[in-house]
Design a protein around this motif. Structure first.
Motif, PDB file in Angstrom:
ATOM      1  N   VAL A 152       0.861  -1.191   0.000  1.00  0.00           N
ATOM      2  CA  VAL A 152       0.000   0.000   0.000  1.00  0.00           C
ATOM      3  C   VAL A 152       0.893   1.235   0.000  1.00  0.00           C
ATOM      4  O   VAL A 152       0.929   1.986   0.982  1.00  0.00           O
ATOM      5  N   PRO A 153       1.612   1.484  -1.074  1.00  0.00           N
ATOM      6  CA  PRO A 153       2.616   2.556  -1.069  1.00  0.00           C
ATOM      7  C   PRO A 153       2.044   3.949  -0.860  1.00  0.00           C
ATOM      8  O   PRO A 153       2.780   4.865  -0.473  1.00  0.00           O
ATOM      9  N   ASP A 154       0.747   4.132  -1.110  1.00  0.00           N
ATOM     10  CA  ASP A 154       0.143   5.457  -0.934  1.00  0.00           C
ATOM     11  C   ASP A 154      -0.487   5.641   0.441  1.00  0.00           C
ATOM     12  O   ASP A 154      -1.040   6.716   0.728  1.00  0.00           O
ATOM     13  N   ALA A 155      -0.445   4.606   1.279  1.00  0.00           N
ATOM     14  CA  ALA A 155      -1.087   4.663   2.599  1.00  0.00           C
ATOM     15  C   ALA A 155      -0.061   4.902   3.694  1.00  0.00           C
ATOM     16  O   ALA A 155       1.129   4.636   3.529  1.00  0.00           O
ATOM     17  N   THR A 156      -0.523   5.409   4.812  1.00  0.00           N
ATOM     18  CA  THR A 156       0.303   5.442   6.016  1.00  0.00           C
ATOM     19  C   THR A 156       0.157   4.098   6.735  1.00  0.00           C
ATOM     20  O   THR A 156      -0.876   3.433   6.630  1.00  0.00           O
ATOM     21  N   VAL A 157       1.206   3.716   7.473  1.00  0.00           N
ATOM     22  CA  VAL A 157       1.206   2.435   8.194  1.00  0.00           C
ATOM     23  C   VAL A 157       1.637   2.696   9.637  1.00  0.00           C
ATOM     24  O   VAL A 157       2.724   3.227   9.873  1.00  0.00           O
ATOM     25  N   SER A 158       0.784   2.320  10.582  1.00  0.00           N
ATOM     26  CA  SER A 158       1.113   2.475  12.004  1.00  0.00           C
ATOM     27  C   SER A 158       1.151   1.114  12.672  1.00  0.00           C
ATOM     28  O   SER A 158       0.672   0.116  12.128  1.00  0.00           O
ATOM     29  N   VAL A 159       1.714   1.088  13.876  1.00  0.00           N
ATOM     30  CA  VAL A 159       1.807  -0.140  14.668  1.00  0.00           C
ATOM     31  C   VAL A 159       1.221   0.131  16.039  1.00  0.00           C
ATOM     32  O   VAL A 159       1.589   1.100  16.705  1.00  0.00           O
ATOM     33  N   ASP A 160       0.298  -0.735  16.464  1.00  0.00           N
ATOM     34  CA  ASP A 160      -0.351  -0.608  17.770  1.00  0.00           C
ATOM     35  C   ASP A 160       0.090  -1.766  18.653  1.00  0.00           C
ATOM     36  O   ASP A 160      -0.245  -2.925  18.387  1.00  0.00           O
TER      37      ASP A 160
END
Length: 391
Positions: A198-206
């Motif tokens: 998903v190169p256009d998305a932000t990615v977070s870690v919870d």
């Protein structure tokens, strides 16, 4: 006279939702009906002991206290703007709490039910009422379909689950949240692999508070190189000094379990411990209190995400939808996966839960108040626990 009816909802989920602190296989909610003049407003609490210290039992006990809170009966007969101002002024988390400990989940259920009731008595949609309540500065004039984040829990291989989606569906995803286990070391590789999909998305870690500061600091260069957008609740709640150290490494930090009140916001800003906070209706005390916290966060230079409690069965997700389709400046918006977790035929709510998974968009609801009512099918899955009393 305003009469409350309480329903306990414990509904089996089709699949469990797993994160580092909990594996949830059923919902645990309290539905509140506030009745006056032939109209009914609906609210919901999704109490989580590891978030606010509340349980279904404590919420039910708080809402049964007949002497609390004073002043509710007068709201139903007041003019619209006066009723909204009176509701905002009630300070329900403190009034419903005990021994100096607030009860924001109980407050959220009651505030939402009363807000919905007031709107229905006056024939007003929820967004207009929120603006009339004084929150027009943080809300758009008109709702728009909200972009919905994809949340990958510990119930399977997150990379495989994301890769299985068609390319156009992945391209539409605005944000991916990865639920992490107790080990920090494997996470950077997962973030990089998810980001490539998903190169256009932000990615977070919870991490749901499961990590230790030294472990995160040791992995910080790899996490940053992998492109992690932020870490959500990486350490034990309210570890202000250690959270500040993570930020000094270059990592962005979002608070969730560490944040449910203005006091938490003041503490985190005093320690420079967070870049972002996760706002959720149930833990923040209701829609009016959530918007007040969103405004305060903006003034403090702290960004916001609009999140959900897993297993919201109706009024909560509708209230989140109301806010999510209009709240300005969110870094991500969640909507839950009720269409996967709960029965869809017959629907549990009117209107039924709806998210366009192809476009990762959720439409606004229409009608007065929060725009939703529980169906008979949902109420049949609940236990009626209280049906008496004037507040």
């Amino acid at each position: 006279m305003v009469t409350l009816t309480l329903h306990e909802a414990r509904i089996d989920m089709k699949r469990p939702f797993r994160h580092a602190r909990k594996a949830r296989q059923e919902t645990a909610s309290v539905l509140v009906a506030a009745e006056h003049g032939g109209e009914t407003g609906w609210g919901e609490a999704a109490p989580r002991e590891y978030v606010t210290g509340e349980s279904v039992a404590s919420v039910l006990a708080a809402l049964r206290r007949r002497e609390l809170p004073a002043g509710i009966a007068e709201l139903a007969g007041a003019p619209l703007e006066e009723a909204l101002a009176g509701l905002a002024a009630l300070q329900l988390p403190g009034l419903l709490g005990e021994r100096g400990r607030p009860a924001p989940a109980a407050a959220a259920a009651l505030e939402t039910a009363l807000f919905d009731l007031v709107c229905r008595l006056h024939g007003v949609d929820g967004l207009r009422a929120l603006r009339l309540a004084g929150y027009g500065d943080v809300l758009a004039a008109e709702p728009a379909p909200m972009p919905v984040a994809t949340v990958l829990d510990l119930g399977g291989d997150p990379v495989a689950r994301l890769a299985a989606l068609p390319s156009p569906v992945r391209k539409a995803i605005p944000h991916v949240k990865l639920k992490a286990g107790h080990e920090v070391a494997p996470v950077a590789d997962l973030v990089a692999r998810l980001g490539a999909l998903v190169p256009d998305a932000t990615v977070s870690v919870d991490a749901n508070g499961a990590w230790h500061a030294e472990d995160v600091l040791a992995q910080a260069p790899r996490l940053l190189a992998a492109g992690v957008s932020w870490l959500e609740e990486p350490l034990a709640p309210r570890s202000w000094a250690d959270l500040a150290r993570l930020r000094q490494s270059g990592l962005r930090v979002m608070l969730d379990e560490s944040f449910s009140s203005a006091r938490d916001l003041a503490d985190c800003t005093a320690h420079q411990a967070a870049d972002l906070i996760n706002l959720r209706v149930s833990k923040c005390g209701g829609p009016l209190r959530l918007l007040a916290l969103a405004r305060a966060a903006s003034a403090a230079g702290v960004g916001v995400q609009l999140g959900v409690q897993v297993g919201e069965v109706g009024p909560l997700w509708a209230t989140g939808r109301l806010i999510g389709t209009a709240l300005r400046g969110t870094v991500a918006v969640e909507a839950g996966r009720q269409d996967e977790w709960f029965p869809t035929h017959p629907p549990l709510t009117d209107p039924a839960y709806q998210v366009d998974r192809t476009a990762s968009r959720a439409p606004a609801l229409s009608g007065p108040g929060i725009g939703l009512r529980p169906t008979r099918a949902l109420l049949d899955l609940c236990a009626l626990t209280y049906a008496e009393g004037q507040r």
